[in-house]
Design a protein around this motif. Structure first.
Motif, mmCIF file in Angstrom:
data_model
loop_
_atom_site.group_PDB
_atom_site.id
_atom_site.type_symbol
_atom_site.label_atom_id
_atom_site.label_comp_id
_atom_site.label_asym_id
_atom_site.label_seq_id
_atom_site.Cartn_x
_atom_site.Cartn_y
_atom_site.Cartn_z
ATOM 1 N N ARG A 228 0.806 -1.219 0.000
ATOM 2 C CA ARG A 228 0.000 0.000 0.000
ATOM 3 C C ARG A 228 0.842 1.273 0.000
ATOM 4 N NH1 ARG A 228 -2.341 -3.732 3.117
ATOM 5 N NH2 ARG A 228 -4.398 -4.449 2.461
ATOM 6 N N GLY A 229 2.149 1.115 0.236
ATOM 7 C CA GLY A 229 3.014 2.281 0.234
ATOM 8 C C GLY A 229 2.974 3.039 -1.080
ATOM 9 N N VAL A 230 2.792 2.324 -2.197
ATOM 10 C CA VAL A 230 2.748 3.001 -3.495
ATOM 11 C C VAL A 230 1.563 3.956 -3.574
ATOM 12 C CG1 VAL A 230 1.404 1.167 -4.645
ATOM 13 C CG2 VAL A 230 2.887 2.655 -5.990
ATOM 14 N N PHE A 231 0.435 3.579 -2.957
ATOM 15 C CA PHE A 231 -0.732 4.453 -2.964
ATOM 16 C C PHE A 231 -0.527 5.655 -2.035
ATOM 17 C CE2 PHE A 231 -2.697 0.051 -3.358
ATOM 18 C CZ PHE A 231 -2.628 0.058 -4.749
ATOM 19 N N ALA A 232 0.107 5.403 -0.882
ATOM 20 C CA ALA A 232 0.365 6.488 0.061
ATOM 21 C C ALA A 232 1.314 7.522 -0.546
ATOM 22 C CB ALA A 232 0.941 5.930 1.355
ATOM 23 N N GLU A 233 2.372 7.042 -1.209
ATOM 24 C CA GLU A 233 3.312 7.970 -1.844
ATOM 25 C C GLU A 233 2.619 8.796 -2.921
ATOM 26 O OE1 GLU A 233 6.263 8.700 -0.999
ATOM 27 O OE2 GLU A 233 6.766 7.116 0.422
ATOM 28 N N GLY A 234 1.777 8.147 -3.711
ATOM 29 C CA GLY A 234 1.047 8.881 -4.740
ATOM 30 C C GLY A 234 0.096 9.902 -4.150
ATOM 31 N N ALA A 235 -0.543 9.546 -3.028
ATOM 32 C CA ALA A 235 -1.461 10.482 -2.376
ATOM 33 C C ALA A 235 -0.704 11.700 -1.853
ATOM 34 C CB ALA A 235 -2.203 9.786 -1.238
ATOM 35 N N LEU A 236 0.512 11.490 -1.341
ATOM 36 C CA LEU A 236 1.312 12.626 -0.889
ATOM 37 C C LEU A 236 1.756 13.490 -2.069
ATOM 38 C CD1 LEU A 236 3.522 11.056 1.929
ATOM 39 C CD2 LEU A 236 1.495 12.511 2.173
ATOM 40 N N ASP A 237 2.086 12.854 -3.191
ATOM 41 C CA ASP A 237 2.393 13.626 -4.404
ATOM 42 C C ASP A 237 1.195 14.493 -4.790
ATOM 43 O OD1 ASP A 237 4.865 12.394 -4.559
ATOM 44 O OD2 ASP A 237 4.243 10.938 -6.079
ATOM 45 N N ALA A 238 0.012 13.888 -4.728
ATOM 46 C CA ALA A 238 -1.203 14.626 -5.071
ATOM 47 C C ALA A 238 -1.444 15.766 -4.097
ATOM 48 C CB ALA A 238 -2.402 13.676 -5.083
ATOM 49 N N ALA A 239 -1.208 15.513 -2.806
ATOM 50 C CA ALA A 239 -1.422 16.547 -1.794
ATOM 51 C C ALA A 239 -0.494 17.733 -2.015
ATOM 52 C CB ALA A 239 -1.212 15.959 -0.400
ATOM 53 N N ALA A 240 0.785 17.448 -2.290
ATOM 54 C CA ALA A 240 1.743 18.527 -2.521
ATOM 55 C C ALA A 240 1.355 19.355 -3.740
ATOM 56 C CB ALA A 240 3.143 17.942 -2.695
ATOM 57 N N TRP A 241 0.865 18.690 -4.765
ATOM 58 C CA TRP A 241 0.458 19.393 -5.992
ATOM 59 C C TRP A 241 -0.820 20.194 -5.757
ATOM 60 C CZ3 TRP A 241 -3.873 19.161 -9.122
ATOM 61 C CH2 TRP A 241 -3.758 19.736 -10.391
ATOM 62 N N LEU A 242 -1.792 19.602 -5.094
ATOM 63 C CA LEU A 242 -3.088 20.243 -4.936
ATOM 64 C C LEU A 242 -3.021 21.478 -4.056
ATOM 65 C CD1 LEU A 242 -6.085 19.772 -5.797
ATOM 66 C CD2 LEU A 242 -6.433 18.784 -3.520
ATOM 67 N N ALA A 243 -2.087 21.494 -3.106
ATOM 68 C CA ALA A 243 -1.996 22.618 -2.172
ATOM 69 C C ALA A 243 -1.770 23.944 -2.884
ATOM 70 C CB ALA A 243 -0.885 22.364 -1.157
ATOM 71 N N GLY A 244 -1.230 23.886 -4.099
ATOM 72 C CA GLY A 244 -0.967 25.125 -4.827
ATOM 73 C C GLY A 244 -1.947 25.421 -5.935
ATOM 74 N N GLN A 245 -3.070 24.696 -5.983
ATOM 75 C CA GLN A 245 -4.018 24.862 -7.081
ATOM 76 C C GLN A 245 -5.207 25.746 -6.693
ATOM 77 O OE1 GLN A 245 -2.995 23.635 -10.026
ATOM 78 N NE2 GLN A 245 -1.218 22.984 -8.813
ATOM 79 N N ASP A 246 -5.868 26.256 -7.727
ATOM 80 C CA ASP A 246 -7.103 27.003 -7.524
ATOM 81 C C ASP A 246 -8.233 26.035 -7.215
ATOM 82 O OD1 ASP A 246 -5.824 29.402 -8.120
ATOM 83 O OD2 ASP A 246 -6.228 29.196 -10.267
ATOM 84 N N LEU A 247 -9.314 26.557 -6.675
ATOM 85 C CA LEU A 247 -10.466 25.697 -6.400
ATOM 86 C C LEU A 247 -10.918 25.016 -7.690
ATOM 87 C CD1 LEU A 247 -13.380 27.121 -7.451
ATOM 88 C CD2 LEU A 247 -12.782 28.702 -5.619
ATOM 89 N N GLY A 248 -11.494 23.844 -7.536
ATOM 90 C CA GLY A 248 -11.941 23.095 -8.705
ATOM 91 C C GLY A 248 -11.860 21.607 -8.452
ATOM 92 N N TRP A 249 -12.155 20.824 -9.487
ATOM 93 C CA TRP A 249 -12.253 19.366 -9.428
ATOM 94 C C TRP A 249 -11.105 18.757 -10.213
ATOM 95 C CZ3 TRP A 249 -15.144 15.997 -6.759
ATOM 96 C CH2 TRP A 249 -15.293 14.681 -7.233
ATOM 97 N N TYR A 250 -10.319 17.893 -9.577
ATOM 98 C CA TYR A 250 -9.124 17.346 -10.193
ATOM 99 C C TYR A 250 -9.065 15.824 -10.046
ATOM 100 C CZ TYR A 250 -7.593 22.235 -9.832
ATOM 101 O OH TYR A 250 -7.509 23.600 -9.929
ATOM 102 N N GLY A 251 -8.233 15.202 -10.895
ATOM 103 C CA GLY A 251 -7.944 13.774 -10.810
ATOM 104 C C GLY A 251 -6.443 13.564 -10.726
ATOM 105 N N PHE A 252 -6.025 12.342 -10.476
ATOM 106 C CA PHE A 252 -4.596 12.060 -10.335
ATOM 107 C C PHE A 252 -3.855 12.307 -11.641
ATOM 108 C CE2 PHE A 252 -1.041 8.885 -9.497
ATOM 109 C CZ PHE A 252 -0.377 9.726 -8.618
ATOM 110 N N GLY A 253 -4.538 12.163 -12.755
ATOM 111 C CA GLY A 253 -3.907 12.454 -14.037
ATOM 112 C C GLY A 253 -3.435 13.892 -14.138
ATOM 113 N N ASP A 254 -4.104 14.808 -13.416
ATOM 114 C CA ASP A 254 -3.679 16.202 -13.421
ATOM 115 C C ASP A 254 -2.340 16.387 -12.717
ATOM 116 O OD1 ASP A 254 -6.024 17.363 -14.719
ATOM 117 O OD2 ASP A 254 -7.103 16.839 -12.890
ATOM 118 N N VAL A 255 -2.021 15.471 -11.803
ATOM 119 C CA VAL A 255 -0.764 15.554 -11.071
ATOM 120 C C VAL A 255 0.394 15.073 -11.935
ATOM 121 C CG1 VAL A 255 0.446 14.815 -8.976
ATOM 122 C CG2 VAL A 255 -2.043 15.105 -8.940
#
Length: 266
Positions: A228-255
């Motif tokens: 499950r570590g692969v999913f956790a690492e990806g979720a942290l990648d997504a979190a780091a990316w999303l923190a700098g985005q404007d409001l809206g709806w995103y998917g992992f492909g956007d990361v």
């Protein structure tokens, strides 16, 4: 001067994925867990105290995390999304099994804060989905079967990732529009079917296999997650990316640079 670490909140901290996210954050430089909550009493995880989920609103207000990461259940995830919207905190959720009305609730939150929803945070799965779309489009008329395997405690079936892959196939194959879940008795394949098979056994992290067959040949595309570590690492990648985005709806492909994952990703 060093930059401030990414401050995250984690819900479901006592669950399989919540623990993985906290442990992955502890091992990653530049990430700090400011808030961890669970609906039942839970011992500290990787040195992080776990609070009662009922206190989340106050914790978001006092700690002001940069983003919240959620792997819980549909009802809880919707409640946490509403809390994030009220507090102005971006939300990353890997929860699956949502009803359409609950997806609408998440989308409503995305009108106030950035919301990133994904059924899978493995980069290999993003590559698998691109490959499946290309293969299904390139092999018109071929039969398609999907098999997914997960641990014996997984609640939703088929998995959210499987549903995303099925959506991908149907997007490029207009002739396939009926999902048949398992077969029994006199059940020859009918036109328009996609066979779907969900297996639950042991502690399997996650496997997804797509079989395309026709013209005296077969093509199998498979992804297996080692842990499950692969999913956790990806979720942290997504979190780091999303923190700098404007409001809206995103998917992992956007990361992912050049990613093609569906934005609803369910």
């Amino acid at each position: 001067m060093s930059e401030e670490p990414l401050s995250i909140a984690v819900t479901g901290a006592g669950g399989r994925m919540g623990r993985e996210v906290i442990e992955a954050a502890a091992d990653r430089e530049g990430v700090a867990v400011a808030v961890a909550v669970n609906r039942t009493a839970t011992d500290p995880v990787a040195g992080v105290a776990v609070d009662d989920a009922d206190d989340l609103d106050g914790l978001l207000a006092s700690e002001e995390p940069d983003v919240l990461v959620d792997f819980t259940g549909p009802d809880s995830a919707v409640a946490y999304a509403e809390a994030c919207a009220d507090a102005g905190v971006p939300l990353v959720t890997g929860t699956t099994g949502f009803a359409e009305s609950q997806i609408n609730d998440l989308r409503a939150a995305s009108e106030t804060v950035p919301v990133l929803k994904a059924s899978n945070f493995a980069r290999g799965v993003a590559a698998l989905r691109r490959a499946v779309r290309e293969a299904a489009a390139a092999l018109p008329g071929y039969d398609v079967e999907l098999t997914e395997t997960h641990h014996n405690a997984k609640r939703d079936a088929p998995s959210g990732t499987a549903k995303s892959i099925l959506d991908d196939v149907e997007d490029v194959r207009d002739d396939l529009d009926e999902r048949v879940h398992g077969r029994e008795g006199d059940a020859p394949r009918e036109a328009g079917e996609i066979g779907v098979h969900a297996r639950r056994a042991g502690d399997v992290t996650g496997e997804h296999e797509v079989l395309l067959a026709g013209n005296r040949e077969t093509l199998e595309l498979t992804h297996r997650a080692g842990d499950r570590g692969v999913f956790a690492e990806g979720a942290l990648d997504a979190a780091a990316w999303l923190a700098g985005q404007d409001l809206g709806w995103y998917g992992f492909g956007d990361v992912l640079d050049g990613g093609e994952a569906r934005d609803d990703d369910e």
